[in-house]
Enzyme design. Structure first.
Site, mmCIF file in Angstrom:
data_model
loop_
_atom_site.group_PDB
_atom_site.id
_atom_site.type_symbol
_atom_site.label_atom_id
_atom_site.label_comp_id
_atom_site.label_asym_id
_atom_site.label_seq_id
_atom_site.Cartn_x
_atom_site.Cartn_y
_atom_site.Cartn_z
ATOM 1 N N SER A 46 0.900 -1.265 0.121
ATOM 2 C CA SER A 46 -0.125 -0.047 0.139
ATOM 3 C C SER A 46 0.820 1.407 -0.192
ATOM 4 C CB SER A 46 -0.766 0.060 1.236
ATOM 5 O OG SER A 46 -1.770 -0.844 1.076
ATOM 6 N N GLY A 221 -2.539 3.905 -3.519
ATOM 7 C CA GLY A 221 -3.114 4.934 -4.328
ATOM 8 C C GLY A 221 -4.453 5.347 -4.074
ATOM 9 N N CYS A 246 -9.389 -1.837 3.365
ATOM 10 C CA CYS A 246 -8.497 -0.813 2.835
ATOM 11 C C CYS A 246 -9.106 -0.290 1.639
ATOM 12 C CB CYS A 246 -6.874 -1.106 2.893
ATOM 13 S SG CYS A 246 -6.145 0.256 3.235
ATOM 14 N N LEU A 247 -7.937 -0.647 0.409
ATOM 15 C CA LEU A 247 -8.401 -0.116 -0.778
ATOM 16 C C LEU A 247 -9.639 -0.852 -1.210
ATOM 17 C CD1 LEU A 247 -7.456 1.685 -3.191
ATOM 18 C CD2 LEU A 247 -6.589 -0.490 -4.217
ATOM 19 N N GLN A 250 -12.497 0.903 -0.066
ATOM 20 C CA GLN A 250 -12.993 2.071 -0.932
ATOM 21 C C GLN A 250 -13.625 1.795 -2.274
ATOM 22 O OE1 GLN A 250 -9.048 3.636 -0.909
ATOM 23 N NE2 GLN A 250 -8.849 4.274 1.302
ATOM 24 N N GLY A 290 -5.024 6.974 2.940
ATOM 25 C CA GLY A 290 -4.578 8.405 2.632
ATOM 26 C C GLY A 290 -5.952 8.920 1.787
ATOM 27 N N TYR A 291 -6.875 7.921 1.612
ATOM 28 C CA TYR A 291 -8.026 8.216 0.958
ATOM 29 C C TYR A 291 -9.318 7.422 2.246
ATOM 30 C CZ TYR A 291 -5.955 9.271 -3.011
ATOM 31 O OH TYR A 291 -5.012 9.992 -3.915
ATOM 32 N N HIS A 331 -6.713 -2.600 9.047
ATOM 33 C CA HIS A 331 -5.891 -3.717 8.873
ATOM 34 C C HIS A 331 -6.196 -4.750 9.896
ATOM 35 C CE1 HIS A 331 -3.974 -2.704 5.184
ATOM 36 N NE2 HIS A 331 -4.125 -1.415 5.493
ATOM 37 N N GLU A 333 -5.526 -7.787 9.954
ATOM 38 C CA GLU A 333 -4.482 -8.657 9.852
ATOM 39 C C GLU A 333 -3.346 -8.069 10.835
ATOM 40 O OE1 GLU A 333 -5.147 -6.712 7.601
ATOM 41 O OE2 GLU A 333 -3.204 -6.119 6.551
#
Lengths: 356, 471
Positions: A46, A221, A246-247, A250, A290-291, A331, A333
């Site tokens: 990440s 990203g 996480c991503l 999103q 960051g998002y 996270h 994990e």
């Protein structure tokens, strides 16, 4: 012998220190507040595209070991450290961090005031930065700053090919946007058979495997930089139970028609308190984002917010009201970080069809 | 859950006389507690036998009783004041022992006084050696093989079975009073006899010694909703065998990987949950330097000397938060006193480190035995903050006011290298100076490690200090 170097931030501030190796780093400068787990941070995909500053000043104290590796290699663009320990001490230590950085050609500047750097980022927001040898002239530095943002980080970190981790339990298809090894271990330890697919796998390819559930991984990203994955997820929602981290979280939000935004300096560390709104309990979580998902954009969508950051109230978890789809921004994990949240993997297991 | 509204008047048991193992840190904790309770509009009745404390200032509590801290006096005060609740987990071991006594003699129930914070059951589970052992075993937390004995013969039988060294710890004492590590039967007999005398209940614990392992501590908080957080962890410079009160301590831990840090963090949360502590708790571990094996050595179900250090080191007001938990608040309802914006339900993260250095009174007691062991001898401590271990350590050494400004005691320069080598073996108050002297004589780090068991990470730091001074 070390080489003198400097870190230059987009706002013009310059920090002088020593370099490991001689390569140049260009990337978005972010900070992580964890006091342990530097190798896990280094190898968390990440962080692809980013230069990571560690706020804890003594780094490398217990060396590095293959056991702590979170992916096949480090994808960080650079590392910023206050004090780099050359005499590590731990029975698991296989190498010094300095050697690891050198061998893996990870640009690193150390001996800089990481507190000052962190304060800059906290007040001005995440910004671009470069690590260069001290004698690099202004022209060259300008050239580095003019390099356009990459936007292809997921392609860089995702698995180049499909692989399977066999097991007796339910079959989970993992969409790898930059997965950490310990997520795979956590699912595998619960008995899951895992088929890991690259980020650009299509919904047909996934459904053809007829999995019991689908897992959407973390990754680097802006989620809007992977429109193909959003399309794929749209086609998967409702067909199979889905869990995203996480991503992955999103991307589910975007696939459902919600929106995401870039945070000022994000959440990165192992001490982030999150409240589970369903139980009222607060858990300490490991985070790296960051998002975030825009709360207002969830209003007309069939999801409820299940987790919130205790610090700034941002959305940290959600669940679809009718379909077996849920996700968290942090996270569970760990690696690095606290083990408070492994219950989420159990909840995913409970969501899978019975008898598998 | 918000505050327990039926509480109007709360009695706080103060820190009592200053003795080794229970010094000014409990005045600090008690003062914080009184202020936290008053802040909530409660009437605070304070009992303390020691008038030379901040907490007995007239503006800290509403009513102050300067009376002996004995069950009889406390009962008389309870009869007169009729408090709704009793807060006993902040006055150190003495306060806790008194609360146990008042509960068991029916005083609390007679006067309808609620024991606030950690329950008596939890206190007993942590303090009673047999109950503690059973509790730890029930949640799979390893503790060193041990037995509780009430006579010397049983202690000797156990020692014959598992071998020496053996550690002796009297039950219900503070600062490890009356205990020690023994290497043979005659030492064992001496220490067990002494320990039986010191123990409030005539029991001592005899257990396998893990001397030489890393000594790691965690400060944990829990509320009634079962939210748990770790305020801080600490690593002792001196390995297991020297009382943590006599050890140089660093916060946070320096030589633990994330895996080890989280393993002991998870253990700490499991322990505080199983014990059912509502407030602060301190857990101490021995961690094998050569594997992931660890033992739980001790759990203090109360605000302790280490809590004061963790509190100062992180800025997290443990005593204040523990008091608010005791009157019903949950961690996510208590304001973070540092940021004023966020809540107390978080784990502090440091971008600096802290060194605690004990201050021993050997300059006043010239003929005292300066050897350090499981019985605490320090009468005070200094704490220093820096962004490097070297900086923090040297600041601490200077703050001791023992006439040295550096890791160097001039008299040691007169010793031969052979004598220095020999004296490394002696775990006394000057050992870190002897280590520095040994490094000055170019005795290798590994050699010093072999003799002292001090982690090479710390030894290399001292070596760096010595080398910088030389240049």
């Amino acid at each position: 012998m070390y080489m003198k170097g400097k870190l230059i931030l987009e706002d013009g501030s310059v920090f002088y220190g020593n370099l490991v190796g001689d390569s140049v780093a260009v990337g978005e400068v972010v900070f992580n507040t964890g006091m342990t787990g530097y190798q896990e941070i280094l190898t968390d995909p990440s962080y692809c595209g980013q230069i990571v500053a560690l706020t804890y000043p003594l780094i490398g104290n217990y060396g590095v070991a293959d056991l702590f590796q979170q992916s096949r290699k480090s994808f960080v663009r650079g590392f910023i450290i206050s004090e780099l320990c050359e005499d590590p001490s731990n029975y698991q230590c296989e190498n010094t961090l300095t050697k690891y950085l050198t061998e893996n050609k990870i640009p690193c500047i150390y001996g800089v005031d990481t507190r000052a750097i962190t304060r800059r980022i906290r007040s001005n927001g995440t910004m671009k930065g470069v690590i260069v040898p001290e004698d690099t002239n202004e022209e060259e530095v300008k050239k580095y700053f003019s390099v356009l943002p990459e936007m292809q980080e997921v392609k860089e970190v995702t698995t180049p090919e499909v692989y399977v981790m066999d097991n007796q339990g339910p079959h989970i298809v993992v969409m790898d946007f930059g997965i950490k090894r310990n997520i795979l271990h956590s699912l595998h330890n619960l008995g899951c058979k895992l088929t890991v697919l690259p980020a650009d796998a299509t919904s047909e390819e996934i459904l053809k495997l007829n999995p019991d559930g689908i897992f959407l991984s973390n990754g680097p990203g802006d989620p809007k930089d992977v429109p193909y994955a959003i399309e794929t997820i749209k086609e998967l929602i409702g067909k199979k139970p889905i869990f995203g981290i996480c991503l992955g979280h999103q991307l589910i939000a975007l696939a459902l028609g919600a929106d995401t935004y870039k945070m000022k300096f994000g959440h990165r560390g192992s001490n982030q308190p999150v409240k589970n709104l369903l139980t009222g309990r607060v858990h300490i979580t490991s985070q790296n984002h960051g998002y975030a998902v825009e709360e207002a954009s969830l209003e007309n969508i069939d999801v409820c917010i299940t987790h919130r950051s205790v610090n700034d109230n941002t959305v940290e978890g959600m669940r679809h009201k009718n379909l077996p789809v849920f996700s968290v921004q942090y996270h569970p994990e760990a690696s690095p970080g606290p083990d408070d949240n492994t219950y989420l993997f159990d909840e995913f297991m409970a969501l899978l069809p019975k008898g598998v | 859950m918000p505050k327990k509204e039926y509480l109007k008047k709360v009695m706080v048991i103060g820190s009592g006389p200053i003795v080794i193992g229970q010094a000014a840190e409990f005045d600090y904790a008690g003062t914080q507690a009184c202020r936290a309770l008053k802040e909530e509009g409660l009437e605070v009745v304070l009992v303390n036998s020691n008038p030379a404390t901040i907490m007995t200032d007239t503006n800290v509590a509403d009513r102050v009783y300067i009376e002996p801290l004995t069950p009889d006096f406390l009962e008389a005060i309870i009869a007169k004041e009729r408090p709704d609740g009793l807060l006993a987990t902040l006055g150190g071991q003495a306060g806790l022992n008194l609360a146990v006594n008042l509960y068991e003699n029916g005083v609390l129930s007679n006067f309808n006084v609620e024991l606030l914070g950690t329950s008596l059951e939890a206190i007993k589970k942590a303090e009673d050696r047999e109950l503690f052992k059973a509790t730890m075993q029930s949640i799979g937390q390893p503790i060193p093989e041990s037995i509780t004995v009430e006579d010397v013969e049983s202690a000797c039988d156990f020692a014959r079975e598992i071998g020496y060294p053996i550690i002796v710890r009297p039950a219900y004492t503070m600062g490890g009073a009356g205990g020690g590590i023994v290497n043979n039967e005659s030492e064992l007999i001496d220490v067990v006899i002494r320990g039986l005398k010191y123990s409030m209940i005539g029991q001592v614990l005899v257990e396998r010694s893990v001397a030489g392992w890393k000594e790691i501590e965690y400060e944990v908080m829990r509320d009634a909703a079962d939210n748990c957080i770790v305020v801080c962890n600490m690593e002792n410079f001196d390995p297991v065998g020297i009382h943590t009160g006599d050890s140089i301590v660093v916060a946070p831990s320096q030589t633990l990987s994330d895996h080890e840090y989280q393993m002991l963090r998870t253990a700490s949360l499991n322990i505080i949950r199983e014990l059912g502590i509502e407030g602060g708790c301190n857990a101490q571990y021995a961690l094998d330097p050569h594997s992931n094996q660890y033992y739980v050595i001790e759990v203090n179900p109360r605000v302790s000397r280490s809590s004061a250090l963790a509190s100062k080191a992180t800025g997290y007001p443990i005593a204040k938060v523990a008091s608010k938990i005791a009157i019903g608040y949950h961690l996510d309802e208590i304001q973070n006193a540092v940021t004023k914006k966020t809540m107390a339900c978080f784990e502090p993260t440091l971008d600096y480190l802290v060194v605690k250095f004990p201050r021993w009174p050997f300059d006043k007691f010239m003929f005292a035995d300066r050897l350090l062991g499981t019985q605490m001898k320090a009468t005070g401590e200094v704490m220093s903050i820096d962004r490097s271990f070297e900086g923090a350590l040297l600041k601490a050494v200077r703050s001791l006011e023992i006439g040295v400004n550096h890791l160097q005691i001039p008299e040691m320069a007169k010793l031969s290298t052979e004598e220095v080598h020999k004296k490394l073996n002696v775990a006394n108050d000057e050992r870190i100076f002897m280590i520095a002297e040994a490094l000055r004589r170019d005795i290798p780090v590994d050699e010093i490690h072999k003799i002292t068991s001090v982690n090479t990470f710390f030894l290399n730091k001292i070596k760096g200090i010595v080398a910088m001074r030389r240049n």
